[in-house]
Scaffold this active site. Structure first.
Site, mmCIF file in Angstrom:
data_model
loop_
_atom_site.group_PDB
_atom_site.id
_atom_site.type_symbol
_atom_site.label_atom_id
_atom_site.label_comp_id
_atom_site.label_asym_id
_atom_site.label_seq_id
_atom_site.Cartn_x
_atom_site.Cartn_y
_atom_site.Cartn_z
ATOM 1 N N CYS A 71 0.876 -1.140 -0.209
ATOM 2 C CA CYS A 71 -0.031 0.217 0.033
ATOM 3 C C CYS A 71 0.931 1.335 0.091
ATOM 4 O O CYS A 71 0.554 2.256 -0.574
ATOM 5 C CB CYS A 71 -1.015 0.159 1.394
ATOM 6 S SG CYS A 71 -2.321 -1.265 1.119
ATOM 7 N N CYS A 106 -2.832 0.404 11.214
ATOM 8 C CA CYS A 106 -2.973 -0.199 9.862
ATOM 9 C C CYS A 106 -3.071 -1.620 9.514
ATOM 10 O O CYS A 106 -3.737 -2.370 8.966
ATOM 11 C CB CYS A 106 -1.603 0.584 9.223
ATOM 12 S SG CYS A 106 -1.893 1.562 8.214
ATOM 13 N N CYS A 169 8.220 16.673 35.865
ATOM 14 C CA CYS A 169 8.907 16.238 34.768
ATOM 15 C C CYS A 169 9.735 17.432 34.719
ATOM 16 O O CYS A 169 10.975 17.710 34.742
ATOM 17 C CB CYS A 169 8.139 16.143 33.589
ATOM 18 S SG CYS A 169 6.598 15.009 33.704
ATOM 19 N N ARG A 210 10.735 4.695 28.224
ATOM 20 C CA ARG A 210 11.635 5.693 28.856
ATOM 21 C C ARG A 210 10.836 6.291 30.162
ATOM 22 O O ARG A 210 11.546 6.744 31.049
ATOM 23 C CB ARG A 210 12.137 6.695 27.766
ATOM 24 C CG ARG A 210 12.888 7.833 28.367
ATOM 25 C CD ARG A 210 14.230 7.581 28.925
ATOM 26 N NE ARG A 210 14.140 7.705 30.486
ATOM 27 C CZ ARG A 210 15.195 7.847 31.231
ATOM 28 N NH1 ARG A 210 16.368 7.600 30.908
ATOM 29 N NH2 ARG A 210 15.163 7.965 32.612
ATOM 30 N N CYS A 214 11.429 6.983 34.102
ATOM 31 C CA CYS A 214 11.272 8.278 34.679
ATOM 32 C C CYS A 214 10.175 8.295 35.903
ATOM 33 O O CYS A 214 10.517 8.916 36.954
ATOM 34 C CB CYS A 214 10.961 9.529 33.852
ATOM 35 S SG CYS A 214 12.521 9.996 32.666
HETATM 36 C C1 HEC Z 1 14.140 13.319 39.103
HETATM 37 C C2 HEC Z 1 14.513 13.868 37.921
HETATM 38 C C3 HEC Z 1 13.632 13.141 36.605
HETATM 39 C C4 HEC Z 1 12.316 13.402 36.566
HETATM 40 C C5 HEC Z 1 11.188 13.820 37.837
HETATM 41 C C6 HEC Z 1 11.737 13.215 34.990
HETATM 42 N N1 HEC Z 1 12.877 12.655 34.503
HETATM 43 FE FE1 HEC Z 1 13.033 12.219 32.677
HETATM 44 N N2 HEC Z 1 14.863 11.773 32.728
HETATM 45 C C7 HEC Z 1 15.643 12.003 33.807
HETATM 46 C C8 HEC Z 1 17.058 11.303 33.696
HETATM 47 C C9 HEC Z 1 18.328 11.424 34.748
HETATM 48 C C10 HEC Z 1 17.046 11.042 32.148
HETATM 49 C C11 HEC Z 1 18.198 10.569 31.349
HETATM 50 C C12 HEC Z 1 19.234 11.732 30.977
HETATM 51 C C13 HEC Z 1 18.239 12.550 30.000
HETATM 52 O O1 HEC Z 1 18.180 12.356 28.845
HETATM 53 O O2 HEC Z 1 18.105 13.590 30.482
HETATM 54 C C14 HEC Z 1 15.759 11.275 31.574
HETATM 55 C C15 HEC Z 1 15.233 10.917 30.383
HETATM 56 C C16 HEC Z 1 14.039 11.290 29.823
HETATM 57 C C17 HEC Z 1 13.743 11.377 28.469
HETATM 58 C C18 HEC Z 1 14.648 10.927 27.279
HETATM 59 C C19 HEC Z 1 15.708 11.828 26.535
HETATM 60 C C20 HEC Z 1 16.422 11.437 25.420
HETATM 61 O O3 HEC Z 1 16.457 12.236 24.479
HETATM 62 O O4 HEC Z 1 16.904 10.323 25.535
HETATM 63 C C21 HEC Z 1 12.488 11.832 28.314
HETATM 64 C C22 HEC Z 1 11.537 12.146 26.904
HETATM 65 C C23 HEC Z 1 12.022 12.302 29.678
HETATM 66 N N3 HEC Z 1 12.891 11.918 30.520
HETATM 67 C C24 HEC Z 1 10.714 12.650 29.930
HETATM 68 C C25 HEC Z 1 10.374 12.808 31.232
HETATM 69 C C26 HEC Z 1 8.931 13.050 31.614
HETATM 70 C C27 HEC Z 1 7.851 13.265 30.676
HETATM 71 C C28 HEC Z 1 8.887 13.093 32.942
HETATM 72 C C29 HEC Z 1 7.638 13.356 33.882
HETATM 73 C C30 HEC Z 1 6.595 12.368 33.703
HETATM 74 C C31 HEC Z 1 9.962 12.808 33.469
HETATM 75 N N4 HEC Z 1 11.079 12.630 32.470
HETATM 76 C C32 HEC Z 1 10.422 12.882 34.836
HETATM 77 C C33 HEC Z 1 15.274 12.500 35.193
HETATM 78 C C34 HEC Z 1 13.962 12.682 35.236
HETATM 79 C C1 HEC Z 2 -4.271 -2.276 2.571
HETATM 80 C C2 HEC Z 2 -3.230 -0.948 2.726
HETATM 81 C C3 HEC Z 2 -2.507 -0.632 3.739
HETATM 82 C C4 HEC Z 2 -1.588 -1.491 4.379
HETATM 83 C C5 HEC Z 2 -1.128 -3.056 3.980
HETATM 84 C C6 HEC Z 2 -0.958 -0.615 5.423
HETATM 85 N N1 HEC Z 2 -1.389 0.721 5.179
HETATM 86 FE FE1 HEC Z 2 -0.635 2.176 6.417
HETATM 87 N N2 HEC Z 2 -2.002 3.549 5.833
HETATM 88 C C7 HEC Z 2 -3.139 3.163 4.790
HETATM 89 C C8 HEC Z 2 -4.109 3.951 4.745
HETATM 90 C C9 HEC Z 2 -5.354 4.054 3.859
HETATM 91 C C10 HEC Z 2 -3.630 4.860 5.701
HETATM 92 C C11 HEC Z 2 -4.470 6.371 5.914
HETATM 93 C C12 HEC Z 2 -5.108 6.242 7.111
HETATM 94 C C13 HEC Z 2 -6.155 5.201 7.325
HETATM 95 O O1 HEC Z 2 -7.297 4.993 6.639
HETATM 96 O O2 HEC Z 2 -5.783 4.308 8.032
HETATM 97 C C14 HEC Z 2 -2.257 4.449 6.247
HETATM 98 C C15 HEC Z 2 -1.709 5.259 7.151
HETATM 99 C C16 HEC Z 2 -0.638 5.134 7.540
HETATM 100 C C17 HEC Z 2 0.313 5.740 8.291
HETATM 101 C C18 HEC Z 2 0.182 7.301 8.730
HETATM 102 C C19 HEC Z 2 0.506 8.082 7.563
HETATM 103 C C20 HEC Z 2 0.247 9.751 7.899
HETATM 104 O O3 HEC Z 2 0.402 10.314 6.882
HETATM 105 O O4 HEC Z 2 -0.127 9.953 9.033
HETATM 106 C C21 HEC Z 2 1.532 4.881 8.810
HETATM 107 C C22 HEC Z 2 2.642 5.378 9.545
HETATM 108 C C23 HEC Z 2 1.333 3.499 8.159
HETATM 109 N N3 HEC Z 2 0.205 3.631 7.687
HETATM 110 C C24 HEC Z 2 2.154 2.494 8.404
HETATM 111 C C25 HEC Z 2 1.890 1.335 7.898
HETATM 112 C C26 HEC Z 2 2.645 0.093 8.240
HETATM 113 C C27 HEC Z 2 4.096 0.447 9.142
HETATM 114 C C28 HEC Z 2 2.354 -0.602 7.672
HETATM 115 C C29 HEC Z 2 2.621 -2.104 7.699
HETATM 116 C C30 HEC Z 2 2.599 -2.866 9.035
HETATM 117 C C31 HEC Z 2 1.114 -0.447 7.059
HETATM 118 N N4 HEC Z 2 0.911 1.045 7.207
HETATM 119 C C32 HEC Z 2 0.214 -0.995 6.132
HETATM 120 C C33 HEC Z 2 -3.107 1.721 4.240
HETATM 121 C C34 HEC Z 2 -2.423 0.729 4.379
#
Ligand code: HEC
Ligand code: HEC
Length: 253
Positions: A71, A106, A169, A210, A214
Site C-alpha cells: 500500500c 494499519c 517532569c 523511557r 522516569c
Molecule cells: C528526578 C529527575 C527526573 C524526573 C522527575 C523525570 N525525569 Fe525524565 N529523565 C531523567 C534522567 C536522569 C534522564 C536520562 C538523561 C536525560 O536524557 O535527561 C531522563 C530522560 C528522559 C527522556 C529521554 C530524553 C532522551 O533524549 O533520551 C524523556 C523524554 C524524559 N526523561 C521525559 C520525562 C517526563 C515526561 C517526565 C515526567 C513524567 C520525566 N522525564 C521525569 C530524570 C528525570
Molecule cells: C491495505 C493498505 C495498507 C496497508 C497494508 C498498510 N497501510 Fe498504512 N495506511 C493505509 C491507509 C489507507 C492510511 C491512511 C489512514 C487510514 O485510513 O488508516 C495509512 C496510514 C499509515 C500511516 C500514517 C500516515 C500519515 O500520513 O499519518 C503510517 C505510519 C502507516 N500507515 C504505516 C503502515 C505500516 C508500518 C504498515 C505495515 C505494518 C502499513 N501501514 C500497512 C493503508 C495501508
C-alpha cells in the site's frame, strides 16, 4: 545583596531563555564517543532494529496477506516526515495516535492482522524504521483543534508533582538541565531519539518505556505502554520539541 540580586536575575534569564530553540537533546550531554557512535550507522546498535523493520515492511501479514509496502510503496519516500508530526489525530476515529498505535491501526484496520504487542521486537523495529525516515527533519506536531485538549492534558501532567519524591517532569527537565543524576546528565527531555537503544537495557526501547523509567525514578505509578495519559504527554513533549531534529535511532546510557 547586589550579587544575590544579580544571581536571581541570571536565574530568571535562564528560565525565560528555555524556549524550544535552547532546549538540549540528551545526545549533546553524552560523552563524545557515544555521540560519535550514534552518528555512525555501522556502529549504532539501534540500526539493527531499523534493518529488521525494513525487512518487516515488505513481509505479508494478516488474512489478506498484504505487506506495508503493497500500500505504501517505498518507505524512504512515503514515510519521510511522518514521524515528525506524530502523535496526531486520526481523522476516522478522532483518536490521538502515536506512531506505534498508527502502525497497529494499519495492521488491524487495513491488513486484517493482529495488533503487534507494544514493546515487542516487531513493533519496535517497524516504529524505528518508520521514524528513521524522518531523521534530520524538524519535529512539527499539530496542537490546535482536536489535538488541543490532548496537548493541554499532557502539559498538566508534565507540570504536576508526582510520586513519593513529589517532583514534576519540569523540575528535572527544565530546572536542572545539565546537572548530574546517578551517572546521567539531565537533558530537556525531548522525545526526538525514540525508539532508542539504551545501554542500560542492552536493547531498543520505546519512548513509553523511557517515560516509565522516569515515573519509577520518582516512585510514581508507571502507566501502561500506549496509555492515553502517556500519549497526551508524548504530544506535549513533541510540542515543546518543535523544530528539533528527529534522531531515531538514538543511543542512550
Ligand atoms: C528526578 C529527575 C527526573 C524526573 C522527575 C523525570 N525525569 Fe525524565 N529523565 C531523567 C534522567 C536522569 C534522564 C536520562 C538523561 C536525560 O536524557 O535527561 C531522563 C530522560 C528522559 C527522556 C529521554 C530524553 C532522551 O533524549 O533520551 C524523556 C523524554 C524524559 N526523561 C521525559 C520525562 C517526563 C515526561 C517526565 C515526567 C513524567 C520525566 N522525564 C521525569 C530524570 C528525570
Ligand atoms: C491495505 C493498505 C495498507 C496497508 C497494508 C498498510 N497501510 Fe498504512 N495506511 C493505509 C491507509 C489507507 C492510511 C491512511 C489512514 C487510514 O485510513 O488508516 C495509512 C496510514 C499509515 C500511516 C500514517 C500516515 C500519515 O500520513 O499519518 C503510517 C505510519 C502507516 N500507515 C504505516 C503502515 C505500516 C508500518 C504498515 C505495515 C505494518 C502499513 N501501514 C500497512 C493503508 C495501508
Amino acid at each position: 545583596m547586589r550579587s544575590a540580586l544579580l544571581a536571581l536575575v541570571v536565574l530568571m534569564a535562564g528560565a525565560i531563555a528555555a524556549t524550544a530553540e535552547t532546549r538540549t537533546s540528551a545526545r549533546e550531554l553524552l560523552p563524545p564517543e557515544l555521540q560519535a557512535q550514534q552518528a555512525d550507522d555501522d556502529a549504532n546498535p539501534g540500526m539493527l532494529w531499523v534493518t529488521s523493520g525494513q525487512q518487516l515492511w515488505s513481509m505479508p501479514a494478516g488474512a489478506n496477506a498484504k505487506s506495508c509496502s503493497e500500500c505504501h510503496g517505498d518507505a524512504t519516500t512515503s514515510m519521510r516526515g511522518i514521524a515528525a508530526r506524530y502523535p496526531a489525530i486520526d481523522a476516522k476515529s478522532g483518536r490521538l495516535m502515536n506512531l506505534e498505535q498508527r502502525i497497529n491501526n494499519c495492521r488491524t484496520a487495513n491488513m486484517a492482522a493482529a495488533a503487534l504487542p507494544y514493546e515487542g521486537e516487531d513493533l519496535l523495529a517497524l516504529t524505528a524504521y518508520v521514524a528513521h525516515q524522518s531523521r534530520g527533519l524538524p519535529v512539527s506536531v499539530r496542537i490546535d483543534n482536536a489535538a488541543a485538549p490532548h496537548f493541554e492534558a499532557g502539559r498538566r501532567f508534565y507540570f504536576e508533582r508526582q510520586g513519593q519524591l513529589n517532583v514534576s517532569c519540569s523540575q528535572c527537565h527544565d530546572d536542572n538541565v545539565g546537572r548530574r543524576l546517578r551517572g546521567d546528565r539531565i537533558s530537556s527531555g525531548l522525545p526526538t531519539a525514540w525508539p532508542a537503544y539504551r545501554l542500560d537495557w542492552q536493547k531498543m526501547g520505546s519512548l513509553h518505556r523511557r517515560l516509565r523509567a522516569c515515573s519509577l525514578g520518582v516512585r510514581a505509578e508507571q502507566l501502561d505502554f500506549g496509555s492515553p495519559e502517556y500519549v497526551n504527554l508524548e504530544l506535549y513533549l513533541a510540542g515543546r520539541a518543535d523544530g528539533h531534529l528527529v534522531e531515531t535511532p538514538g543511543l542512550r546510557k
